[in-house]
Design a protein around this motif. Structure first.
Motif, PDB file in Angstrom:
ATOM      1  N   LEU A   1      -8.753  13.446 -56.262  1.00  0.00           N
ATOM      2  CA  LEU A   1      -9.068  12.213 -56.977  1.00  0.00           C
ATOM      3  C   LEU A   1     -10.551  11.882 -56.924  1.00  0.00           C
ATOM      4  N   HIS A   2     -10.992  11.151 -57.940  1.00  0.00           N
ATOM      5  CA  HIS A   2     -12.360  10.640 -58.000  1.00  0.00           C
ATOM      6  C   HIS A   2     -12.304   9.229 -58.562  1.00  0.00           C
ATOM      7  N   PHE A   3     -12.851   8.264 -57.799  1.00  0.00           N
ATOM      8  CA  PHE A   3     -12.844   6.866 -58.205  1.00  0.00           C
ATOM      9  C   PHE A   3     -14.280   6.412 -58.451  1.00  0.00           C
ATOM     10  N   PRO A   4     -14.821   6.626 -59.615  1.00  0.00           N
ATOM     11  CA  PRO A   4     -16.247   6.360 -59.846  1.00  0.00           C
ATOM     12  C   PRO A   4     -16.624   4.889 -59.837  1.00  0.00           C
ATOM     13  N   GLN A   5     -15.645   3.965 -60.030  1.00  0.00           N
ATOM     14  CA  GLN A   5     -15.960   2.541 -60.097  1.00  0.00           C
ATOM     15  C   GLN A   5     -15.315   1.726 -58.963  1.00  0.00           C
ATOM     16  N   LEU A   6     -14.622   2.362 -58.049  1.00  0.00           N
ATOM     17  CA  LEU A   6     -13.898   1.648 -57.003  1.00  0.00           C
ATOM     18  C   LEU A   6     -14.870   1.045 -55.986  1.00  0.00           C
ATOM     19  N   THR A   7     -14.818  -0.286 -55.826  1.00  0.00           N
ATOM     20  CA  THR A   7     -15.681  -0.983 -54.862  1.00  0.00           C
ATOM     21  C   THR A   7     -14.909  -1.533 -53.671  1.00  0.00           C
ATOM     22  N   HIS A   8     -13.604  -1.829 -53.836  1.00  0.00           N
ATOM     23  CA  HIS A   8     -12.797  -2.402 -52.756  1.00  0.00           C
ATOM     24  C   HIS A   8     -11.528  -1.562 -52.585  1.00  0.00           C
ATOM     25  N   LEU A   9     -11.302  -1.081 -51.361  1.00  0.00           N
ATOM     26  CA  LEU A   9     -10.122  -0.265 -51.067  1.00  0.00           C
ATOM     27  C   LEU A   9      -9.453  -0.780 -49.803  1.00  0.00           C
ATOM     28  N   ALA A  10      -8.138  -1.051 -49.890  1.00  0.00           N
ATOM     29  CA  ALA A  10      -7.358  -1.497 -48.733  1.00  0.00           C
ATOM     30  C   ALA A  10      -6.178  -0.548 -48.546  1.00  0.00           C
TER      31      ALA A  10
END
Length: 399
Positions: free
Chosen positions: A205-214
């Motif tokens: 996976l690649h999350f280019p815009q993810l700023t918050h991860l829980a």
């Protein structure tokens, strides 16, 4: 706002917009609740009047706004309120459909079967795009086919926030639906609770815009966790929550974007749990929080020049070990003090008994401290929160 409980005939007479025989909106029916305070809806077809001044005398400023602005307002409303605005007039139904969909299933019905029907009707009635989708994690376990179908709905295209929220204890877990990862390119906020994240899917996976991860009560292997939070997978990740993550005992973090990290572990026998966190390189990190201090997690900080907030340290027997370079703390005990930590300005402590000398000794490691929070637990009483003046402590320490 017009209460959904009023008849369609009454709504036609009030708004002058719905045609004879026009049915009430599907989404509004799905979220319908009685309104104990009925109000007369505004008439979107009428231009705003200046009579009465200051917003009084029946002035309708909202209906005079462009559709684009009204759509932004609706997108910020709760799921229930956003759906109910359609009962005002046909124009509002058009605006709801044009606005990005904010769907939080926790605001709908309690029974799982009724909730599933309401979610399906809303997704069928809204063309998208998606702004936020929140669903309790136990629904993933109980209705995997339905959740997979929801995630494939065009109404959720370009989804920005996905929340598999922690709702109830799930003793049995499920793997994330494959359709979850179609949002990887657009997600900005993601919460995964009580789920299994498998290596084969996560590592690609690649999350280019993810700023918050829980990640809450999530089972995933060491390699998967490292990959998911790495700069290559999440290049703009700013906030990370790791609460009861299993399958990885030692975590090394290198990120050029992370600003806040919170770690918590509950006591569970027989499950490999996170025991050590090493901040290898985090040039933007400002906060590191240990949110569950009953189970220690050892922390080593190698490079984090902007780390200003640190907590919560405790002085219990099995307290965590905190290492800054060659300076070592075991709870409140300074095991080795070779260099001071000047970046930390806010410190949180937990103690069974407050000992002023111990606190003053600890402060020698953080000479630039500005705020100190202490939570004291007394065995014969309850919890006592104590605020201590740093000026007073500094004066005492210099005597």
């Amino acid at each position: 706002m017009e209460p959904p409980g009023r008849s369609s005939k009454r709504r036609r007479s009030d708004s002058g917009e719905l045609e004879a025989g026009e049915s009430s909106p599907v989404a509004a029916e799905a979220t319908e609740v009685p309104n104990p305070h009925p109000a007369t809806p505004p008439s979107p077809s009428s231009p705003p009047s200046d009579e009465g001044g200051g917003g009084g005398g029946g002035v309708d400023h909202i209906s005079g706004l462009p559709d684009a602005i009204l759509g932004e307002i609706i997108a910020l409303l709760s799921t229930r309120d956003a759906a109910r605005v359609q009962t005002l007039a046909s124009r509002w139904r058009h605006i709801w459909r044009a606005a990005p969909l904010n769907l939080d299933s926790r605001e709908l019905l309690d029974a799982d079967e009724a909730l599933a029907g309401a979610v399906s009707r809303i997704l069928a009635d809204h063309p998208g795009p998606g702004l936020r989708f929140c669903i309790p994690s136990h629904i993933v376990r109980d209705r995997p086919a339905a959740v997979d179908a929801w995630l494939r709905s065009p109404a959720l295209d370009s989804l920005q926030e996905l929340d598999f929220c922690l709702d109830r204890s799930c003793w049995s877990r499920r793997e994330l639906p494959a359709s979850t990862f179609r949002f990887a390119a657009t997600l900005r906020v993601a919460t995964f609770s009580e789920l299994d994240l498998l290596d084969a899917k996560v590592e690609a996976l690649h999350f280019p815009q993810l700023t918050h991860l829980a990640l809450q009560d999530v089972s995933m292997a060491k390699g998967s966790l490292h990959t998911m939070i790495s700069s290559s997978s999440c290049p703009v990740l700013e906030c990370l929550l790791l609460d009861n993550c299993y399958g990885c005992r030692r975590l090394r973090i290198s990120s050029n974007s992370l600003r806040s990290i919170a770690v918590g572990v509950d006591m569970h026998i027989g499950k490999p749990r996170l025991k050590e966190v090493t901040i290898v390189n985090a040039p933007c990190l400002e906060r590191f929080l240990h949110i569950k201090i009953d189970e220690p997690v050892n922390v080593s900080v190698i490079v984090a020049p902007k780390l200003e907030t640190l907590g919560c340290l405790n002085d219990e027997i099995d307290s965590s070990r905190l290492v800054f370079g060659t300076t070592v703390l075991q709870g409140f005990l300074v095991v080795s003090l070779t260099t001071v930590v000047r970046s930390v300005k806010i410190l949180a402590l937990k103690s069974l008994y407050i000992k002023l000398d111990t606190v003053i000794g600890l402060m020698k490691c953080f000479p630039c401290l500005e705020k100190l929070y202490i939570k004291a637990e007394q065995r014969i009483g309850g919890v006592v929160n104590i605020g201590i003046s740093l000026n007073a402590l500094i004066s005492i320490s210099r005597q």
